[in-house]
Scaffold this motif. Structure first.
Motif, PDB file in Angstrom:
ATOM      1  N   VAL A   7       0.862  -1.181   0.000  1.00 30.63           N
ATOM      2  CA  VAL A   7       0.000   0.000   0.000  1.00 30.63           C
ATOM      3  C   VAL A   7       0.900   1.233   0.000  1.00 30.63           C
ATOM      4  CG1 VAL A   7      -1.668   1.339   1.343  1.00 30.63           C
ATOM      5  CG2 VAL A   7      -1.939  -1.141   1.116  1.00 30.63           C
ATOM      6  N   ASN A   8       0.651   2.128  -0.938  1.00 29.59           N
ATOM      7  CA  ASN A   8       1.410   3.371  -1.038  1.00 29.59           C
ATOM      8  C   ASN A   8       0.686   4.511  -0.323  1.00 29.59           C
ATOM      9  OD1 ASN A   8       1.363   6.011  -2.931  1.00 29.59           O
ATOM     10  ND2 ASN A   8       3.451   5.253  -2.675  1.00 29.59           N
ATOM     11  N   ALA A   9      -0.643   4.533  -0.429  1.00 28.21           N
ATOM     12  CA  ALA A   9      -1.431   5.599   0.199  1.00 28.21           C
ATOM     13  C   ALA A   9      -2.851   5.077   0.420  1.00 28.21           C
ATOM     14  CB  ALA A   9      -1.462   6.844  -0.686  1.00 28.21           C
TER      15      ALA A   9
ATOM     16  N   VAL B  94      -7.505   2.964  -1.697  1.00 31.54           N
ATOM     17  CA  VAL B  94      -6.133   2.525  -1.452  1.00 31.54           C
ATOM     18  C   VAL B  94      -5.379   2.572  -2.774  1.00 31.54           C
ATOM     19  CG1 VAL B  94      -4.704   0.578  -0.727  1.00 31.54           C
ATOM     20  CG2 VAL B  94      -6.845   1.045   0.453  1.00 31.54           C
ATOM     21  N   ARG B  95      -4.177   3.100  -2.730  1.00 33.77           N
ATOM     22  CA  ARG B  95      -3.295   3.104  -3.892  1.00 33.77           C
ATOM     23  C   ARG B  95      -2.148   2.168  -3.585  1.00 33.77           C
ATOM     24  NH1 ARG B  95      -0.424   8.551  -6.123  1.00 33.77           N
ATOM     25  NH2 ARG B  95       1.066   8.190  -4.463  1.00 33.77           N
ATOM     26  N   GLY B  96      -1.860   1.259  -4.500  1.00 30.69           N
ATOM     27  CA  GLY B  96      -0.810   0.293  -4.215  1.00 30.69           C
ATOM     28  C   GLY B  96      -0.076  -0.201  -5.437  1.00 30.69           C
ATOM     29  N   VAL B  97       1.020  -0.865  -5.151  1.00 31.94           N
ATOM     30  CA  VAL B  97       1.849  -1.506  -6.176  1.00 31.94           C
ATOM     31  C   VAL B  97       2.089  -2.943  -5.758  1.00 31.94           C
ATOM     32  CG1 VAL B  97       3.018   0.635  -6.839  1.00 31.94           C
ATOM     33  CG2 VAL B  97       4.030  -0.802  -5.087  1.00 31.94           C
ATOM     34  N   PHE B  98       2.634  -3.716  -6.656  1.00 35.50           N
ATOM     35  CA  PHE B  98       3.015  -5.087  -6.365  1.00 35.50           C
ATOM     36  C   PHE B  98       4.509  -5.195  -6.613  1.00 35.50           C
ATOM     37  CE2 PHE B  98      -1.447  -5.129  -7.186  1.00 35.50           C
ATOM     38  CZ  PHE B  98      -1.929  -5.938  -6.175  1.00 35.50           C
ATOM     39  N   MET B  99       5.198  -5.769  -5.648  1.00 37.43           N
ATOM     40  CA  MET B  99       6.657  -5.862  -5.699  1.00 37.43           C
ATOM     41  C   MET B  99       7.097  -7.312  -5.791  1.00 37.43           C
ATOM     42  SD  MET B  99       7.507  -2.633  -5.461  1.00 37.43           S
ATOM     43  CE  MET B  99       9.244  -2.647  -5.059  1.00 37.43           C
ATOM     44  N   CYS B 100       8.252  -7.519  -6.382  1.00 36.61           N
ATOM     45  CA  CYS B 100       8.880  -8.835  -6.453  1.00 36.61           C
ATOM     46  C   CYS B 100      10.389  -8.635  -6.401  1.00 36.61           C
ATOM     47  CB  CYS B 100       8.474  -9.548  -7.738  1.00 36.61           C
ATOM     48  SG  CYS B 100       9.201 -11.187  -7.897  1.00 36.61           S
TER      49      CYS B 100
ATOM     50  N   THR C  51     -15.089  -4.784  -2.258  1.00 36.30           N
ATOM     51  CA  THR C  51     -13.790  -4.331  -2.730  1.00 36.30           C
ATOM     52  C   THR C  51     -13.719  -4.459  -4.235  1.00 36.30           C
ATOM     53  OG1 THR C  51     -12.798  -5.139  -0.669  1.00 36.30           O
ATOM     54  CG2 THR C  51     -11.295  -4.694  -2.494  1.00 36.30           C
ATOM     55  N   LYS C  52     -13.188  -3.429  -4.879  1.00 42.82           N
ATOM     56  CA  LYS C  52     -13.017  -3.508  -6.331  1.00 42.82           C
ATOM     57  C   LYS C  52     -11.892  -2.589  -6.785  1.00 42.82           C
ATOM     58  CE  LYS C  52     -16.512  -0.036  -7.442  1.00 42.82           C
ATOM     59  NZ  LYS C  52     -17.741   0.236  -8.165  1.00 42.82           N
ATOM     60  N   ILE C  53     -11.303  -2.951  -7.915  1.00 41.23           N
ATOM     61  CA  ILE C  53     -10.322  -2.096  -8.563  1.00 41.23           C
ATOM     62  C   ILE C  53     -11.100  -1.036  -9.324  1.00 41.23           C
ATOM     63  CG2 ILE C  53      -8.559  -1.972 -10.369  1.00 41.23           C
ATOM     64  CD1 ILE C  53      -7.754  -4.846  -9.591  1.00 41.23           C
ATOM     65  N   VAL C  54     -10.783   0.235  -9.062  1.00 43.26           N
ATOM     66  CA  VAL C  54     -11.491   1.309  -9.757  1.00 43.26           C
ATOM     67  C   VAL C  54     -10.647   1.925 -10.864  1.00 43.26           C
ATOM     68  CG1 VAL C  54     -13.073   1.834  -7.869  1.00 43.26           C
ATOM     69  CG2 VAL C  54     -10.867   3.015  -7.989  1.00 43.26           C
ATOM     70  N   GLY C  55      -9.389   1.505 -10.973  1.00 39.99           N
ATOM     71  CA  GLY C  55      -8.551   2.000 -12.054  1.00 39.99           C
ATOM     72  C   GLY C  55      -7.086   1.797 -11.776  1.00 39.99           C
ATOM     73  N   TRP C  56      -6.274   2.225 -12.728  1.00 37.92           N
ATOM     74  CA  TRP C  56      -4.829   2.156 -12.581  1.00 37.92           C
ATOM     75  C   TRP C  56      -4.206   3.187 -13.500  1.00 37.92           C
ATOM     76  CZ3 TRP C  56      -7.773  -1.852 -14.509  1.00 37.92           C
ATOM     77  CH2 TRP C  56      -7.677  -2.115 -15.883  1.00 37.92           C
ATOM     78  N   ASP C  57      -2.961   3.501 -13.218  1.00 41.78           N
ATOM     79  CA  ASP C  57      -2.183   4.380 -14.086  1.00 41.78           C
ATOM     80  C   ASP C  57      -0.881   3.662 -14.414  1.00 41.78           C
ATOM     81  OD1 ASP C  57      -0.582   4.749 -11.757  1.00 41.78           O
ATOM     82  OD2 ASP C  57      -1.562   6.645 -11.259  1.00 41.78           O
ATOM     83  N   GLU C  58       0.135   4.391 -14.802  1.00 39.55           N
ATOM     84  CA  GLU C  58       1.392   3.759 -15.205  1.00 39.55           C
ATOM     85  C   GLU C  58       2.133   3.087 -14.047  1.00 39.55           C
ATOM     86  OE1 GLU C  58       1.865   7.814 -13.860  1.00 39.55           O
ATOM     87  OE2 GLU C  58       0.685   7.054 -15.531  1.00 39.55           O
ATOM     88  N   LYS C  59       1.769   3.417 -12.816  1.00 37.88           N
ATOM     89  CA  LYS C  59       2.497   2.871 -11.664  1.00 37.88           C
ATOM     90  C   LYS C  59       1.608   2.178 -10.627  1.00 37.88           C
ATOM     91  CE  LYS C  59       5.986   4.107  -8.268  1.00 37.88           C
ATOM     92  NZ  LYS C  59       6.877   5.140  -7.758  1.00 37.88           N
ATOM     93  N   TYR C  60       0.406   2.689 -10.389  1.00 36.84           N
ATOM     94  CA  TYR C  60      -0.397   2.248  -9.261  1.00 36.84           C
ATOM     95  C   TYR C  60      -1.746   1.665  -9.672  1.00 36.84           C
ATOM     96  CZ  TYR C  60       2.770   5.283  -6.618  1.00 36.84           C
ATOM     97  OH  TYR C  60       3.870   5.868  -6.072  1.00 36.84           O
ATOM     98  N   PHE C  61      -2.236   0.766  -8.803  1.00 33.92           N
ATOM     99  CA  PHE C  61      -3.631   0.325  -8.844  1.00 33.92           C
ATOM    100  C   PHE C  61      -4.387   1.137  -7.800  1.00 33.92           C
ATOM    101  CE2 PHE C  61      -1.972  -3.580 -10.748  1.00 33.92           C
ATOM    102  CZ  PHE C  61      -2.931  -3.814 -11.720  1.00 33.92           C
ATOM    103  N   TYR C  62      -5.658   1.415  -8.075  1.00 29.54           N
ATOM    104  CA  TYR C  62      -6.516   2.137  -7.149  1.00 29.54           C
ATOM    105  C   TYR C  62      -7.700   1.229  -6.813  1.00 29.54           C
ATOM    106  CZ  TYR C  62      -3.632   6.046  -8.435  1.00 29.54           C
ATOM    107  OH  TYR C  62      -2.552   6.861  -8.635  1.00 29.54           O
TER     108      TYR C  62
END
Length: 176
Positions: free
Chosen positions: A79-81, A128-134, A100-111
Protein backbone atom coordinates in the motif's frame (compact mmCIF):
# COMPACT_ATOMS: atom_id res chain seq x y z
CA UNK A 1 -1.76 -7.09 9.70
CA UNK A 2 -3.00 -7.84 13.19
CA UNK A 3 -5.81 -10.25 12.38
CA UNK A 4 -3.69 -13.41 12.15
CA UNK A 5 -6.39 -15.96 12.96
CA UNK A 6 -8.76 -14.44 10.43
CA UNK A 7 -5.89 -14.39 7.90
CA UNK A 8 -5.17 -18.08 8.49
CA UNK A 9 -8.90 -18.88 8.21
CA UNK A 10 -8.99 -16.92 4.97
CA UNK A 11 -6.21 -19.05 3.49
CA UNK A 12 -7.30 -22.40 4.91
CA UNK A 13 -11.00 -22.21 4.12
CA UNK A 14 -12.34 -19.15 2.38
CA UNK A 15 -9.89 -18.88 -0.53
CA UNK A 16 -10.41 -22.53 -1.45
CA UNK A 17 -14.15 -22.00 -1.61
CA UNK A 18 -14.45 -18.55 -3.15
CA UNK A 19 -16.35 -17.74 -6.29
CA UNK A 20 -14.66 -16.27 -9.37
CA UNK A 21 -15.14 -12.67 -10.36
CA UNK A 22 -13.83 -10.67 -13.28
CA UNK A 23 -10.85 -8.37 -12.99
CA UNK A 24 -13.13 -5.36 -12.52
CA UNK A 25 -15.73 -7.26 -10.50
CA UNK A 26 -16.68 -6.52 -6.91
CA UNK A 27 -15.47 -8.89 -4.21
CA UNK A 28 -17.63 -9.32 -1.13
CA UNK A 29 -16.51 -10.73 2.21
CA UNK A 30 -18.36 -10.78 5.53
CA UNK A 31 -16.99 -10.46 9.06
CA UNK A 32 -18.33 -9.89 12.56
CA UNK A 33 -16.97 -7.40 15.10
CA UNK A 34 -15.54 -9.30 18.06
CA UNK A 35 -14.86 -7.72 21.46
CA UNK A 36 -11.10 -7.49 20.82
CA UNK A 37 -11.84 -5.46 17.66
CA UNK A 38 -13.40 -2.69 19.76
CA UNK A 39 -11.93 0.35 21.45
CA UNK A 40 -12.98 2.05 24.70
CA UNK A 41 -15.94 3.62 22.88
CA UNK A 42 -17.31 0.10 22.34
CA UNK A 43 -17.25 0.14 18.56
CA UNK A 44 -14.89 -1.15 15.85
CA UNK A 45 -11.68 0.74 16.43
CA UNK A 46 -10.34 2.84 13.57
CA UNK A 47 -7.15 0.80 13.37
CA UNK A 48 -9.11 -2.36 12.51
CA UNK A 49 -10.64 -0.91 9.36
CA UNK A 50 -7.38 -1.02 7.34
CA UNK A 51 -6.57 -4.45 8.79
CA UNK A 52 -9.91 -5.85 7.63
CA UNK A 53 -9.33 -4.18 4.27
CA UNK A 54 -5.98 -6.01 3.98
CA UNK A 55 -7.93 -9.25 4.27
CA UNK A 56 -10.51 -8.03 1.76
CA UNK A 57 -7.79 -7.23 -0.82
CA UNK A 58 -6.29 -10.69 -0.33
CA UNK A 59 -9.72 -12.19 -0.94
CA UNK A 60 -10.13 -9.98 -4.03
CA UNK A 61 -6.90 -11.42 -5.46
CA UNK A 62 -8.18 -14.95 -4.82
CA UNK A 63 -11.59 -14.29 -6.35
CA UNK A 64 -9.93 -12.88 -9.47
CA UNK A 65 -8.05 -16.19 -9.76
CA UNK A 66 -4.65 -14.61 -9.20
CA UNK A 67 -3.62 -16.21 -5.90
CA UNK A 68 -1.56 -19.01 -7.50
CA UNK A 69 0.30 -16.51 -9.70
CA UNK A 70 0.94 -14.27 -6.68
CA UNK A 71 2.33 -17.12 -4.60
CA UNK A 72 4.33 -18.68 -7.46
CA UNK A 73 5.90 -15.37 -8.53
CA UNK A 74 6.24 -14.05 -4.97
CA UNK A 75 4.41 -10.85 -5.79
CA UNK A 76 3.86 -8.77 -2.68
CA UNK A 77 1.14 -6.11 -2.45
CA UNK A 78 2.34 -2.82 -1.00
CA UNK A 79 0.00 0.00 0.00
CA UNK A 80 1.41 3.37 -1.04
CA UNK A 81 -1.43 5.60 0.20
CA UNK A 82 -4.90 5.30 1.69
CA UNK A 83 -7.77 7.62 2.53
CA UNK A 84 -10.75 6.83 4.73
CA UNK A 85 -14.14 8.41 5.23
CA UNK A 86 -15.86 7.11 8.34
CA UNK A 87 -19.62 7.59 8.24
CA UNK A 88 -20.98 5.74 11.30
CA UNK A 89 -19.61 3.27 13.82
CA UNK A 90 -19.91 -0.52 13.73
CA UNK A 91 -21.06 -2.02 17.03
CA UNK A 92 -19.74 -5.12 18.87
CA UNK A 93 -20.97 -8.43 17.44
CA UNK A 94 -22.41 -6.65 14.42
CA UNK A 95 -21.93 -8.40 11.09
CA UNK A 96 -20.45 -6.26 8.33
CA UNK A 97 -19.58 -6.68 4.67
CA UNK A 98 -16.61 -5.29 2.78
CA UNK A 99 -17.11 -4.72 -0.93
CA UNK A 100 -13.79 -4.33 -2.73
CA UNK A 101 -13.02 -3.51 -6.33
CA UNK A 102 -10.32 -2.10 -8.56
CA UNK A 103 -11.49 1.31 -9.76
CA UNK A 104 -8.55 2.00 -12.05
CA UNK A 105 -4.83 2.16 -12.58
CA UNK A 106 -2.18 4.38 -14.09
CA UNK A 107 1.39 3.76 -15.21
CA UNK A 108 2.50 2.87 -11.66
CA UNK A 109 -0.40 2.25 -9.26
CA UNK A 110 -3.63 0.33 -8.84
CA UNK A 111 -6.52 2.14 -7.15
CA UNK A 112 -8.89 0.06 -5.04
CA UNK A 113 -12.14 1.05 -3.36
CA UNK A 114 -13.51 -0.51 -0.18
CA UNK A 115 -17.04 0.00 1.12
CA UNK A 116 -17.95 -1.36 4.56
CA UNK A 117 -21.60 -1.71 5.39
CA UNK A 118 -24.06 -3.44 7.70
CA UNK A 119 -27.83 -3.75 7.70
CA UNK A 120 -27.84 -0.21 9.12
CA UNK A 121 -26.16 1.21 5.99
CA UNK A 122 -22.77 2.40 4.79
CA UNK A 123 -20.09 2.84 7.48
CA UNK A 124 -16.84 3.56 5.68
CA UNK A 125 -15.54 4.28 2.19
CA UNK A 126 -11.79 3.94 1.63
CA UNK A 127 -9.50 4.23 -1.35
CA UNK A 128 -6.13 2.53 -1.45
CA UNK A 129 -3.29 3.10 -3.89
CA UNK A 130 -0.81 0.29 -4.21
CA UNK A 131 1.85 -1.51 -6.18
CA UNK A 132 3.02 -5.09 -6.36
CA UNK A 133 6.66 -5.86 -5.70
CA UNK A 134 8.88 -8.83 -6.45
CA UNK A 135 12.45 -9.08 -5.19
CA UNK A 136 12.63 -5.35 -4.53
CA UNK A 137 11.31 -4.31 -7.94
CA UNK A 138 7.86 -3.24 -8.99
CA UNK A 139 5.86 -5.74 -11.01
CA UNK A 140 4.73 -3.88 -14.15
CA UNK A 141 1.02 -3.11 -14.25
CA UNK A 142 0.82 -4.78 -17.67
CA UNK A 143 2.17 -8.05 -16.21
CA UNK A 144 -0.54 -8.15 -13.55
CA UNK A 145 -3.29 -7.28 -16.00
CA UNK A 146 -2.07 -10.01 -18.39
CA UNK A 147 -1.94 -12.56 -15.54
CA UNK A 148 -5.59 -11.74 -14.82
CA UNK A 149 -6.47 -12.27 -18.48
CA UNK A 150 -8.00 -8.79 -18.69
CA UNK A 151 -8.11 -7.35 -22.20
CA UNK A 152 -10.56 -4.49 -21.75
CA UNK A 153 -10.00 -0.77 -21.54
CA UNK A 154 -8.75 1.04 -18.46
CA UNK A 155 -11.88 2.11 -16.55
CA UNK A 156 -12.49 5.79 -15.96
CA UNK A 157 -11.55 6.51 -12.37
CA UNK A 158 -14.13 8.06 -10.06
CA UNK A 159 -13.81 11.83 -9.69
CA UNK A 160 -12.91 11.55 -6.00
CA UNK A 161 -9.97 9.26 -6.85
CA UNK A 162 -8.74 11.66 -9.55
CA UNK A 163 -8.83 14.53 -6.99
CA UNK A 164 -7.11 12.34 -4.40
CA UNK A 165 -4.33 11.52 -6.90
CA UNK A 166 -3.86 15.25 -7.51
CA UNK A 167 -3.73 15.88 -3.76
CA UNK A 168 -1.09 13.15 -3.29
CA UNK A 169 1.00 14.64 -6.09
CA UNK A 170 0.75 18.10 -4.51
CA UNK A 171 1.86 16.71 -1.12
CA UNK A 172 4.82 15.04 -2.80
CA UNK A 173 5.84 18.22 -4.65
CA UNK A 174 5.55 20.41 -1.57
CA UNK A 175 7.60 18.09 0.62
CA UNK A 176 10.58 17.22 -1.57
Amino acid sequence: MNLYFRFIWLFIWRIGHCKRIGFLGTSRIDYRVLPLDCDINLHLTNSRYPAFMDLARTYLIAEMGLMKAFLKNRWLPIVNAAEFTYIRDIKPFEKFTINTKIVGWDEKYFYIEHRMHTERGLHCIAHVRGVFMCRGKQVPIETLIAAAGFTGDVPEMPAEVVKWKQFLQLKKQRNI
